[in-house]
Design a protein around this motif. Structure first.
Motif, short mmCIF file in Angstrom:
data_model
loop_
_atom_site.label_atom_id
_atom_site.label_comp_id
_atom_site.label_asym_id
_atom_site.label_seq_id
_atom_site.Cartn_x
_atom_site.Cartn_y
_atom_site.Cartn_z
N ARG A 1 0.87 -1.19 0.00
CA ARG A 1 0.00 0.00 0.00
C ARG A 1 0.90 1.23 0.00
O ARG A 1 1.13 1.84 1.04
CB ARG A 1 -0.93 -0.05 1.22
CG ARG A 1 -2.11 0.85 1.21
CD ARG A 1 -1.77 2.32 1.47
NE ARG A 1 -1.62 2.70 2.85
CZ ARG A 1 -0.70 3.60 3.27
NH1 ARG A 1 0.15 4.17 2.44
NH2 ARG A 1 -0.61 3.90 4.54
N LYS B 1 11.78 8.07 3.57
CA LYS B 1 11.50 8.28 5.00
C LYS B 1 12.81 8.40 5.78
O LYS B 1 12.93 9.21 6.69
CB LYS B 1 10.67 7.12 5.56
CG LYS B 1 9.25 7.03 5.01
CD LYS B 1 8.25 7.76 5.88
CE LYS B 1 6.87 7.75 5.25
NZ LYS B 1 5.87 8.52 5.98
N GLU C 1 6.10 0.55 7.37
CA GLU C 1 5.62 1.63 6.51
C GLU C 1 4.90 1.06 5.28
O GLU C 1 5.44 0.19 4.59
CB GLU C 1 6.83 2.47 6.05
CG GLU C 1 6.49 3.78 5.41
CD GLU C 1 5.92 4.80 6.38
OE1 GLU C 1 6.52 5.07 7.42
OE2 GLU C 1 4.83 5.35 6.05
N ASP C 2 3.72 1.53 5.05
CA ASP C 2 2.98 1.23 3.83
C ASP C 2 2.77 -0.26 3.58
O ASP C 2 2.87 -0.74 2.44
CB ASP C 2 3.61 1.95 2.62
CG ASP C 2 3.41 3.47 2.72
OD1 ASP C 2 2.97 3.94 3.79
OD2 ASP C 2 3.68 4.18 1.74
N ASP D 1 2.04 4.62 9.70
CA ASP D 1 0.73 4.93 9.10
C ASP D 1 -0.38 4.91 10.14
O ASP D 1 -1.32 5.69 10.07
CB ASP D 1 0.43 3.94 7.97
CG ASP D 1 1.51 4.01 6.91
OD1 ASP D 1 1.67 5.09 6.32
OD2 ASP D 1 2.22 3.01 6.70
MG LIG Z 1 3.10 5.64 4.94
#
Ligand SMILES: [Mg+2]
Ligand SMILES: NC(=O)C1=CN([C@@H]2O[C@H](COP(=O)(O)OP(=O)(O)OC[C@H]3O[C@@H](n4cnc5c(N)ncnc54)[C@H](OP(=O)(O)O)[C@@H]3O)[C@@H](O)[C@H]2O)C=CC1
Ligand SMILES: CC(=O)C(=O)O
Length: 591
Positions: free
Chosen positions: A192, A210, A282-283, A306
Motif C-alpha cells: 500500500r 522516509k 511503513e505502507d 501509518d
Molecule cells: Mg506511509
C-alpha cells in the motif's frame, strides 16, 4: 597485427576465446579480469581505505571541490580535481541553482538521488537548508511517482531487498549491508504505497525517502539508517507484465508463507542489531499492518508510522486548531472518510486523549467519532462483517451509504479524509460542512496530491474562506477574497523523525501509546500566534529540527517515566541533549 601482438602478450589468442562469450580484454590486464570469458570466474578486488580516486567515489567522504590544498596533497587527489577550491556553501548554491532549473519534479528527484550517491553530506545540507522547497521532491508527492517508475530509476542499491528467495538466509543478507551500527530501519512490503496501491518491490522509494527525512529532519546519522523492502511478490498485474520489473515476478505470498518470512526477518533484526533498533513499518496493507504491530509490539521496538505516526500528527493538528475553532477536544465530533490504518489509528488516539482529558472511559469517548468506509457509515448492524479494527467504531445508527448523507446525519465539526481516493470531498460535502459549522476543520490526508480528498482551493472556496484546512501532501498558499490562506501539511513527517530520535536517545526498548501523545503534545505546542493568524495549525517545516528535538525530548521523557528507557543516567535537559545528538552535514577536515 597490433591486436594479435597484444593478445599474445596477454597470454591468449583470439582463437582460444569463444567469440560468443568473449568480453574484450584490456592492456596489462594483470588479474585477467578484462579478458576473462563470461564463463571464467574473476575476483572482485577493491580497496579498503579511501584515498585518491576511490575517495572521490565514496559518497560518505567525498567533498567534491571542497578538498583543501593540503587534503589534495595528503590524500593523493592532485590532478584528479580541477584547481579551484569551492566551499560547501558555494557547492550548495551551485546545486540549488541547477536543481531549480528542472521543471519536472521527477528530474529534481533524480538529481537529488544522484547527489546522495555522489556526496552524502552535500545532499543532506541541501535538504536541511531548503527543507520546505525540497520536501515535496524527496517525499510526497514526487516520491510516489518515483516509486511508480522505480524500476527504471534503479541504479545502485539504496537499501536491502529481502525476498522469498532469501528465506532461511535473512541474517546473512543483513550482514551484507556495509554498516554494522544501525539505529533505525524503515521496512515496507510495498503493498500500500501512499494511496497508489501495490507497487511491489518498487516501494523501496518509501523507506529510502522516509530515512532521508530521519536524517534531515530528525538528525539521525545516515549510516545508522537502513531502508528495507520485503518482496513477497505483487498483485499488480501491470508490474507482473512489465519486462523491466525489478521484483519477484509472482503473486503475493500470504498466510503462513508470509508470516514465516516476516518472523525470520524480525528475529534476524533483533539478533543482528539488538533490542534497541527502531523498526518502523511503513505502507503495509492493513490486513498485515495491524497484525504485525500487535504481534511484534511486545517483543521489539516497533512503530507503525501509518497507524501511530499519522495519529500523533493529526491529533496535534486538531488540538492546535482548537485555538481557532474553539471548544475542548471532547466538544467536537469527528467524521472520517476511510477506516483503515490511518483512519482508525487517528480515531483511537483522539479517543484516548479525550478519555484522558475528560476522565471518562475510552468506550464512551469513541462515540464522538464516526467512520465511513467503502460500504458507507460504520454502524452496529454491520458489526459482524467488519474487520476487527473497525468494530470499536460501529455505533448505533441507521445505515447510511455515502459520505454526503453521513455528513448531513452526523453533522461533524471535523472532517478527516483517510481513504486514499482523490476528490471524494465533493463541493456538496464541503458546502454541507460549511452550512452547520462556523469554522469547519477539514483534513484531506491522502497522498500523493492526486489522491487528496480535496484541494486547498476547493476547501477554501466551498466554505467562503471559513475552513481550517490541512492536507497530507502540500498545497500552495491560496488567495481568497484578498486574504492569503496557508494550508497546513498534516503529514507524519512532522512526527516520526523526532519520535525515532526520542526512542534512540533514551535507549527505549518498547513503544507506548503515551509516547505518541507526548509527541503530539510537543508538536501542537510549537504552533505560534503568527502561524495561527495565517490559518496554520502546524508550524512551518523550516523549523523542523528544533521541533524534532522537542518531540524527541518529550518522547524520551515519557520513556524514562514509564521505565522503558535504558540509557542511564537520564540527561537533565533532554531538549539540549537531543539537539547535541543530531547529525550535522558539514564537511569534516581530513588529517
Ligand atoms: Mg506511509
Ligand atoms: N498524511 C499522512 O501522514 C498519511 C496519509 N496516509 C494516506 O491515507 C490513505 C489511506 O491509507 P491507509 O489508511 O493506510 O489505507 P487503508 O487501505 O488501510 O484504508 C483505506 C480506507 O479507505 C476506505 N475507502 C477506500 N475507498 C473508499 C471510497 N471510495 N469511499 C469511502 N471509503 C473508501 C477503505 O474502505 P474499505 O475498508 O471498505 O476497503 C478503507 O477503510 C493513503 O492515501 C495514504 O497515503 C496514510 C498515512 C499517513
Ligand atoms: C505519509 C504516509 O506515510 C503515507 O501516505 O503513507
Amino acid at each position: 597485427m597490433e591486436n594479435t601482438m597484444k593478445e599474445m602478450r596477454d597470454g591468449a589468442s583470439v582463437l582460444d576465446i569463444d567469440p560468443k562469450s568473449a568480453v574484450g580484454g584490456g592492456v596489462e590486464d594483470v588479474y585477467g579480469e578484462d579478458r576473462a570469458s563470461e564463463d571464467q570466474f574473476v575476483t572482485p578486488w577493491t580497496f579498503s581505505v579511501a584515498s585518491g580516486y576511490s575517495l572521490l567515489r565514496d559518497p560518505r567522504h567525498n567533498k567534491g571541490l571542497a578538498f583543501t590544498e593540503r587534503e589534495r596533497d595528503t590524500h593523493y587527489l592532485r590532478g584528479l580535481l580541477p584547481p579551484a577550491v569551492l566551499s560547501q556553501d558555494l557547492q550548495e548554491k551551485k546545486l540549488m541553482n541547477s536543481i531549480r532549473q528542472y521543471q519536472v519534479p521527477l528530474q529534481k528527484y533524480i538529481a537529488l538521488m544522484e547527489l546522495e550517491e555522489r556526496n552524502e553530506r552535500l545532499f543532506y545540507k541541501l535538504l536541511i537548508d531548503h527543507v520546505e522547497e525540497l520536501l515535496p521532491v524527496v517525499y510526497t508527492p514526487t516520491v510516489g511517482e518515483a516509486c511508480q517508475k522505480y524500476g527504471s530509476l534503479f541504479k545502485r542499491p539504496q537499501g536491502l531487498y529481502i525476498s522469498l528467495k532469501e528465506k532461511g538466509k535473512i541474517l546473512e543478507v543483513l550482514r551484507n549491508w556495509p554498516e554494522r551500527s544501525i539505529q533505525v530501519i524503515v521496512v515496507t512490503d510495498g503493498e500500500r504505497i501512499l494511496g497508489l496501491g501495490d507497487l511491489g518491490c518498487q516501494g523501496m522509494g518509501i523507506p529510502v525517502g522516509k530515512l532521508a527525512l530521519y536524517t534531515a529532519l530528525g538528525g539521525l546519522r545516515p549510516s545508522a539508517c537502513l531502508p528495507i523492502t520485503i518482496d513477497v511478490g505483487t498483485n499488480n498485474e501491470q508490474l507482473l507484465k512489465d519486462e523491466f520489473y525489478i521484483g519477484l515476478r509472482q503473486r503475493r505470498a500470504t498466510g503462513q508463507e508470509y508470516s514465516e518470512l516476516l518472523h525470520e526477518f524480525m528475529s534476524a533484526v533483533k539478533q543482528n542489531y539488538g533490542e534497541k533498533v527502531v523498526i518502523q513499518f511503513e505502507d503495509f496493507a492493513n490486513h498485515n499492518a495491524f497484525e504485525l504491530l500487535a504481534k511484534y509490539g511486545t517483543t521489539h521496538l516497533v512503530f507503525n508510522d501509518d497507524i501511530q505516526g499519522t495519529a500523533s500528527v493529526v491529533l496535534a493538528g486538531v488540538v492546535a486548531a482548537l485555538k481557532l475553532i474553539g471548544g475542548k477536544l471532547a466538544d467536537h465530533s469527528f467524521l472520517f472518510l476511510g477506516a483503515g490504518e490511518a483512519g482508525t489509528g487517528i480515531a483511537e488516539l483522539i479517543a484516548l486523549e479525550m478519555s484522558k482529558q475528560t476522565k471518562s472511559p475510552v468506550e464512551e469517548t469513541r462515540k464522538k467519532i464516526w467512520l465511513v468506509d467503502s460500504k458507507g457509515l460504520i454502524v452496529s448492524t454491520r458489526k459482524d462483517s467488519l474487520q476487527h479494527f473497525k468494530k470499536p467504531w460501529a455505533h448505533g445508527h441507521e445505515p447510511v451509504n455515502n459520505l454526503l448523507d453521513a455528513v448531513k446525519a452526523i453533522k461533524p465539526t471535523v472532517l478527516i479524509g483517510s481513504s486514499g481516493v482523490g476528490r471524494t470531498f465533493t463541493k456538496e460535502v464541503i458546502e454541507a460542512m460549511a452550512s452547520f459549522n462556523e469554522k469547519p476543520l477539514i483534513m484531506a490526508l491522502s497522498n500523493p496530491t492526486s489522491q487528496s480528498e480535496c484541494t486547498a482551493e476547493e476547501a477554501y472556496t466551498g466554505t467562503q474562506g471559513r475552513a481550517i484546512f490541512a492536507s497530507g501532501s502540500p498545497f500552495d498558499p491560496f488567495e481568497y477574497n484578498g486574504k492569503v490562506f496557508i494550508p497546513g501539511q498534516s503529514n507524519n513527517a512532522y512526527i516520526f523523525p523526532g519520535f525515532g530520535l526520542g526512542l534512540v536517545i533514551s535507549g527505549a526498548i518498547r513503544v507506548h501509546d503515551d509516547m505518541l501523545l507526548a509527541a503530539s503534545e510537543a508538536l501542537a505546542g510549537q504552533v505560534t500566534k503568527e502561524n495561527f493568524d495565517k490559518g496554520m495549525i502546524y508550524p512551518p517545516f523550516s523549523n523542523i529540527r528544533k521541533i524534532s528535538a522537542k518531540i524527541a525530548a518529550n518522547v524520551a521523557a515519557k520513556a524514562y517515566e514509564l521505565g522503558l528507557a535504558t540509557r542511564l543516567p537520564r540527561p537533565e535537559n533532554l531538549v539540549k541533549y537531543a539537539e547535541s545528538c543530531m547529525y550535522s552535514p558539514v564537511y569534516r577536515t581530513y588529517r
